[in-house]
Write a protein that holds these residues in place. Structure first.
Motif, PDB file in Angstrom:
ATOM      1  N   TRP A  22       9.019  -1.039  -5.987  1.00 22.72           N
ATOM      2  CA  TRP A  22       8.380   0.114  -5.331  1.00 22.72           C
ATOM      3  C   TRP A  22       7.059  -0.315  -4.689  1.00 22.72           C
ATOM      4  CZ3 TRP A  22       8.110   5.396  -8.357  1.00 22.72           C
ATOM      5  CH2 TRP A  22       7.516   6.381  -7.557  1.00 22.72           C
ATOM      6  N   THR A  23       6.246  -1.035  -5.442  1.00 28.40           N
ATOM      7  CA  THR A  23       4.960  -1.509  -4.932  1.00 28.40           C
ATOM      8  C   THR A  23       5.157  -2.442  -3.742  1.00 28.40           C
ATOM      9  OG1 THR A  23       3.892  -1.295  -7.091  1.00 28.40           O
ATOM     10  CG2 THR A  23       2.871  -2.801  -5.517  1.00 28.40           C
ATOM     11  N   ALA A  24       6.147  -3.323  -3.816  1.00 27.50           N
ATOM     12  CA  ALA A  24       6.398  -4.270  -2.727  1.00 27.50           C
ATOM     13  C   ALA A  24       6.826  -3.549  -1.454  1.00 27.50           C
ATOM     14  CB  ALA A  24       7.469  -5.276  -3.151  1.00 27.50           C
ATOM     15  N   ILE A  25       7.676  -2.535  -1.594  1.00 27.64           N
ATOM     16  CA  ILE A  25       8.104  -1.764  -0.418  1.00 27.64           C
ATOM     17  C   ILE A  25       6.902  -1.092   0.233  1.00 27.64           C
ATOM     18  CG2 ILE A  25       9.411   0.277   0.313  1.00 27.64           C
ATOM     19  CD1 ILE A  25      11.521  -0.465  -1.794  1.00 27.64           C
ATOM     20  N   GLN A  26       6.024  -0.512  -0.589  1.00 24.61           N
ATOM     21  CA  GLN A  26       4.854   0.161  -0.031  1.00 24.61           C
ATOM     22  C   GLN A  26       3.893  -0.836   0.619  1.00 24.61           C
ATOM     23  OE1 GLN A  26       2.077   2.301  -2.692  1.00 24.61           O
ATOM     24  NE2 GLN A  26       2.087   3.925  -1.149  1.00 24.61           N
ATOM     25  N   SER A  27       3.693  -1.980   0.004  1.00 22.97           N
ATOM     26  CA  SER A  27       2.762  -2.974   0.534  1.00 22.97           C
ATOM     27  C   SER A  27       3.194  -3.492   1.898  1.00 22.97           C
ATOM     28  CB  SER A  27       2.630  -4.151  -0.448  1.00 22.97           C
ATOM     29  OG  SER A  27       2.048  -3.729  -1.661  1.00 22.97           O
ATOM     30  N   GLN A  28       4.501  -3.538   2.133  1.00 23.95           N
ATOM     31  CA  GLN A  28       5.017  -4.074   3.390  1.00 23.95           C
ATOM     32  C   GLN A  28       5.293  -3.001   4.440  1.00 23.95           C
ATOM     33  OE1 GLN A  28       8.520  -6.214   2.116  1.00 23.95           O
ATOM     34  NE2 GLN A  28       7.347  -7.415   0.618  1.00 23.95           N
ATOM     35  N   LEU A  42       1.964   8.244  -2.456  1.00 22.39           N
ATOM     36  CA  LEU A  42       3.346   7.775  -2.521  1.00 22.39           C
ATOM     37  C   LEU A  42       3.483   6.535  -3.398  1.00 22.39           C
ATOM     38  CD1 LEU A  42       4.278   8.252   1.248  1.00 22.39           C
ATOM     39  CD2 LEU A  42       4.949   9.701  -0.669  1.00 22.39           C
ATOM     40  N   SER A  43       2.410   6.166  -4.090  1.00 20.92           N
ATOM     41  CA  SER A  43       2.423   4.982  -4.947  1.00 20.92           C
ATOM     42  C   SER A  43       3.090   5.284  -6.290  1.00 20.92           C
ATOM     43  CB  SER A  43       0.991   4.511  -5.210  1.00 20.92           C
ATOM     44  OG  SER A  43       0.334   4.159  -4.013  1.00 20.92           O
ATOM     45  N   PRO A  44       3.651   4.265  -6.927  1.00 19.03           N
ATOM     46  CA  PRO A  44       4.222   4.497  -8.260  1.00 19.03           C
ATOM     47  C   PRO A  44       3.166   4.947  -9.261  1.00 19.03           C
ATOM     48  CG  PRO A  44       4.161   2.142  -7.733  1.00 19.03           C
ATOM     49  CD  PRO A  44       3.864   2.879  -6.474  1.00 19.03           C
ATOM     50  N   ARG A 228      -6.553   1.317 -12.400  1.00 20.07           N
ATOM     51  CA  ARG A 228      -7.043   0.318 -11.443  1.00 20.07           C
ATOM     52  C   ARG A 228      -6.080  -0.862 -11.427  1.00 20.07           C
ATOM     53  NH1 ARG A 228     -12.232   1.687 -10.393  1.00 20.07           N
ATOM     54  NH2 ARG A 228     -12.892  -0.340  -9.587  1.00 20.07           N
ATOM     55  N   THR A 229      -5.437  -1.062 -10.293  1.00 17.07           N
ATOM     56  CA  THR A 229      -4.599  -2.239 -10.081  1.00 17.07           C
ATOM     57  C   THR A 229      -5.011  -2.872  -8.751  1.00 17.07           C
ATOM     58  OG1 THR A 229      -2.829  -1.138  -8.808  1.00 17.07           O
ATOM     59  CG2 THR A 229      -2.706  -0.984 -11.228  1.00 17.07           C
ATOM     60  N   ASP A 230      -4.365  -3.967  -8.397  1.00 15.28           N
ATOM     61  CA  ASP A 230      -4.670  -4.603  -7.114  1.00 15.28           C
ATOM     62  C   ASP A 230      -4.278  -3.712  -5.942  1.00 15.28           C
ATOM     63  OD1 ASP A 230      -5.638  -6.806  -8.429  1.00 15.28           O
ATOM     64  OD2 ASP A 230      -3.767  -7.955  -8.254  1.00 15.28           O
ATOM     65  N   THR A 231      -3.315  -2.819  -6.151  1.00 19.09           N
ATOM     66  CA  THR A 231      -2.781  -2.027  -5.038  1.00 19.09           C
ATOM     67  C   THR A 231      -3.096  -0.536  -5.136  1.00 19.09           C
ATOM     68  OG1 THR A 231      -0.666  -1.819  -6.217  1.00 19.09           O
ATOM     69  CG2 THR A 231      -0.881  -3.642  -4.656  1.00 19.09           C
ATOM     70  N   PHE A 232      -3.780  -0.116  -6.200  1.00 17.94           N
ATOM     71  CA  PHE A 232      -4.038   1.313  -6.383  1.00 17.94           C
ATOM     72  C   PHE A 232      -5.257   1.508  -7.272  1.00 17.94           C
ATOM     73  CE2 PHE A 232      -3.758   5.366  -8.528  1.00 17.94           C
ATOM     74  CZ  PHE A 232      -3.286   6.231  -7.564  1.00 17.94           C
ATOM     75  N   GLY A 233      -5.977   2.590  -7.039  1.00 21.94           N
ATOM     76  CA  GLY A 233      -7.085   2.938  -7.915  1.00 21.94           C
ATOM     77  C   GLY A 233      -7.585   4.335  -7.638  1.00 21.94           C
ATOM     78  N   GLY A 234      -8.191   4.949  -8.640  1.00 20.76           N
ATOM     79  CA  GLY A 234      -8.865   6.225  -8.454  1.00 20.76           C
ATOM     80  C   GLY A 234     -10.327   5.939  -8.169  1.00 20.76           C
ATOM     81  N   LEU A 235     -10.801   6.373  -7.001  1.00 19.60           N
ATOM     82  CA  LEU A 235     -12.127   5.982  -6.531  1.00 19.60           C
ATOM     83  C   LEU A 235     -13.073   7.176  -6.548  1.00 19.60           C
ATOM     84  CD1 LEU A 235     -13.541   3.438  -5.331  1.00 19.60           C
ATOM     85  CD2 LEU A 235     -13.062   4.405  -3.083  1.00 19.60           C
ATOM     86  N   GLY A 251     -10.861  10.389  -5.042  1.00 18.14           N
ATOM     87  CA  GLY A 251      -9.546  10.325  -4.424  1.00 18.14           C
ATOM     88  C   GLY A 251      -8.879   8.999  -4.707  1.00 18.14           C
ATOM     89  N   PRO A 252      -7.566   8.926  -4.570  1.00 18.93           N
ATOM     90  CA  PRO A 252      -6.854   7.671  -4.804  1.00 18.93           C
ATOM     91  C   PRO A 252      -6.912   6.770  -3.574  1.00 18.93           C
ATOM     92  CG  PRO A 252      -5.283   9.398  -4.261  1.00 18.93           C
ATOM     93  CD  PRO A 252      -6.644  10.046  -4.284  1.00 18.93           C
ATOM     94  N   ARG A 253      -6.769   5.491  -3.803  1.00 17.63           N
ATOM     95  CA  ARG A 253      -6.674   4.539  -2.689  1.00 17.63           C
ATOM     96  C   ARG A 253      -5.515   3.584  -2.964  1.00 17.63           C
ATOM     97  NH1 ARG A 253      -6.555  -0.562  -4.699  1.00 17.63           N
ATOM     98  NH2 ARG A 253      -7.970  -0.834  -6.456  1.00 17.63           N
ATOM     99  N   SER A 254      -4.836   3.220  -1.883  1.00 17.15           N
ATOM    100  CA  SER A 254      -3.828   2.171  -1.945  1.00 17.15           C
ATOM    101  C   SER A 254      -4.443   0.914  -1.340  1.00 17.15           C
ATOM    102  CB  SER A 254      -2.570   2.588  -1.179  1.00 17.15           C
ATOM    103  OG  SER A 254      -2.864   2.778   0.198  1.00 17.15           O
ATOM    104  N   GLU A 255      -3.634  -0.057  -0.996  1.00 23.74           N
ATOM    105  CA  GLU A 255      -4.171  -1.267  -0.371  1.00 23.74           C
ATOM    106  C   GLU A 255      -4.810  -0.962   0.982  1.00 23.74           C
ATOM    107  OE1 GLU A 255      -1.788  -5.195  -1.246  1.00 23.74           O
ATOM    108  OE2 GLU A 255      -0.364  -3.571  -0.891  1.00 23.74           O
ATOM    109  N   ARG A 256      -4.258   0.016   1.708  1.00 22.31           N
ATOM    110  CA  ARG A 256      -4.677   0.230   3.095  1.00 22.31           C
ATOM    111  C   ARG A 256      -5.249   1.611   3.368  1.00 22.31           C
ATOM    112  NH1 ARG A 256      -3.331  -2.835   7.021  1.00 22.31           N
ATOM    113  NH2 ARG A 256      -2.965  -1.106   8.454  1.00 22.31           N
ATOM    114  N   VAL A 257      -5.070   2.550   2.458  1.00 22.89           N
ATOM    115  CA  VAL A 257      -5.444   3.936   2.749  1.00 22.89           C
ATOM    116  C   VAL A 257      -6.286   4.508   1.619  1.00 22.89           C
ATOM    117  CG1 VAL A 257      -4.597   6.269   3.248  1.00 22.89           C
ATOM    118  CG2 VAL A 257      -3.326   4.281   4.088  1.00 22.89           C
ATOM    119  N   LEU A 258      -7.407   5.130   1.985  1.00 22.56           N
ATOM    120  CA  LEU A 258      -8.205   5.932   1.058  1.00 22.56           C
ATOM    121  C   LEU A 258      -7.918   7.391   1.367  1.00 22.56           C
ATOM    122  CD1 LEU A 258     -10.415   6.448  -1.052  1.00 22.56           C
ATOM    123  CD2 LEU A 258     -12.116   6.152   0.772  1.00 22.56           C
ATOM    124  N   ALA A 259      -7.528   8.154   0.366  1.00 21.97           N
ATOM    125  CA  ALA A 259      -7.160   9.552   0.572  1.00 21.97           C
ATOM    126  C   ALA A 259      -8.301  10.476   0.191  1.00 21.97           C
ATOM    127  CB  ALA A 259      -5.914   9.894  -0.251  1.00 21.97           C
TER     128      ALA A 259
END
Length: 368
Positions: A22-28, A42-44, A228-235, A251-259
């Protein structure tokens, strides 16, 4: 979807391999033509956090040729009514899938034991779910890929008075209250509690339903704060004047998007526009961290219109199978949602409705 294997799990049953897929699909996703799937909602991690706070969460995993191809988190009642996971607090919903994956919505619902599945922030590119959409809505974003200085230059060209006033108010805040300090990633849980208290007061003051009166939402925010992971965190981001917090956002953040999710400020400092000052600092830090954009979220707000560079589109509606439960659910829900969206989309209706809600909020809080 013939030939695909669909399994439905409780969140704690999801395997490490499936979660990694799931994480790999989102990262790519942004590299493969589906940048809307990069949203942290949409992150796991978000689905699993909701699942830890609610007992009705399930996750459907679709395997294609033996490998995970798609993931659908949802909430399900005993009668088979489904809602997008976190409906009401999630600002991006849909099926996480690898490129080229095709699905039949009704077959997927049947495999999930659902008669109907409801969305209110369905992201673009989910065509099988778009047959019975009630409405589409703009979701403003701030593009960050060219850096903060380029963004600020465009903002000055478009709204020079807005930028000048905001920066002037920041300097005045520093002079009148105390040195302005911004913390992009505040780790003090006490600051999070302050933010939730501000937000609850704002909900009550404006006559809205207090989301933090719901225990599961409080638990969700607290859980995400500690995720907190490399691809997700609550900021949690906080603006201080001296030692006093005057505005904050979580708000949550993924590798590329801060919500954008829960912004609030201390009304005692409203004249300084601390929320706008906070957002400019958030944009600067997110751009420095190579985020693609800040998603401000669906909803008509003056500050969003001032800060945005463009808009995405999210949709509201449902997908259903021919089933008595689905018919009954839609008969109850459709008129309410249609009426609400009509009021929100028409200024001549929204203005009086908003003033009435605020008046009710003042009465409820003992003010006139």
């Amino acid at each position: 979807m013939e030939g695909n294997d669909i399994a439905v799990y409780r969140p704690g049953e999801l395997s490490g391999a499936d979660r990694a897929a799931w994480t790999a699909i989102q990262s790519q996703a942004h590299l493969l033509g589906a940048p809307q799937l990069a949203n942290p909602f949409l992150s796991p991690e978000f689905a699993l956090a909701v699942g830890a706070c609610r007992r009705d969460v399930r996750i459907a995993v679709v395997h294609e040729d033996g490998a995970p191809a798609a993931f659908l988190p949802f909430q399900r009642t005993a009668f088979g009514v489904g809602r997008a996971v976190g409906l009401g607090v999630s600002d991006a919903q849909g099926l996480m899938h690898r490129p080229g994956f095709q699905w039949d919505a009704r077959e997927l619902l049947h495999a999930c034991g659902l008669s109907v599945l409801e969305f209110d922030h369905l992201v673009e590119g989910q065509k099988p779910f778009e047959a019975t959409l009630l409405s589409t809505h703009p979701s403003p974003v701030v593009d960050l890929d060219e850096g903060y200085e380029a963004y600020l230059s465009r903002l000055r060209a478009r709204s020079p008075n807005f930028v000048r006033r905001t920066l002037t108010k920041e300097r005045k805040l520093g002079r009148d209250v105390g040195a302005v300090r911004y913390v992009h990633d505040e780790r003090d849980p006490a600051a999070l509690r302050v933010l939730m208290a501000w937000k609850s007061a704002q909900y009550r003051r404006t006559g809205r339903s207090d989301r933090f009166a719901q225990a599961w939402i409080v638990q969700l925010v607290e859980r995400l704060f500690h995720t907190r992971t490399d691809t997700f965190g609550g900021l949690l981001s906080v603006l201080y004047a001296g030692d006093r917090p005057v505005a904050a956002h979580f708000g949550p953040r993924s590798e590329r998007v801060l919500a954008g999710w829960f912004p609030a400020y201390d009304p005692a400092y409203a004249k300084f526009s601390p929320g706008l000052i906070l957002h400019l600092h958030m944009i600067e830090e997110a751009a420095g961290a190579s985020m693609a954009y800040l998603d401000l979220g669906r909803g008509e707000k003056a500050y969003k219109n001032s800060l945005k560079t463009r808009e995405l589109t999210v949709s509201e509606g449902w997908v259903a199978r021919p089933h008595p439960v689905a018919l009954g659910h839609l008969a109850r829900r459709a008129p309410v949602r249609a009426l609400r969206n009509t009021v929100l989309s028409r200024p001549e209706l929204f203005g009086p409705a908003d003033r009435l809600l605020k008046r009710m909020g003042r009465i409820r809080s003992g003010r006139r």
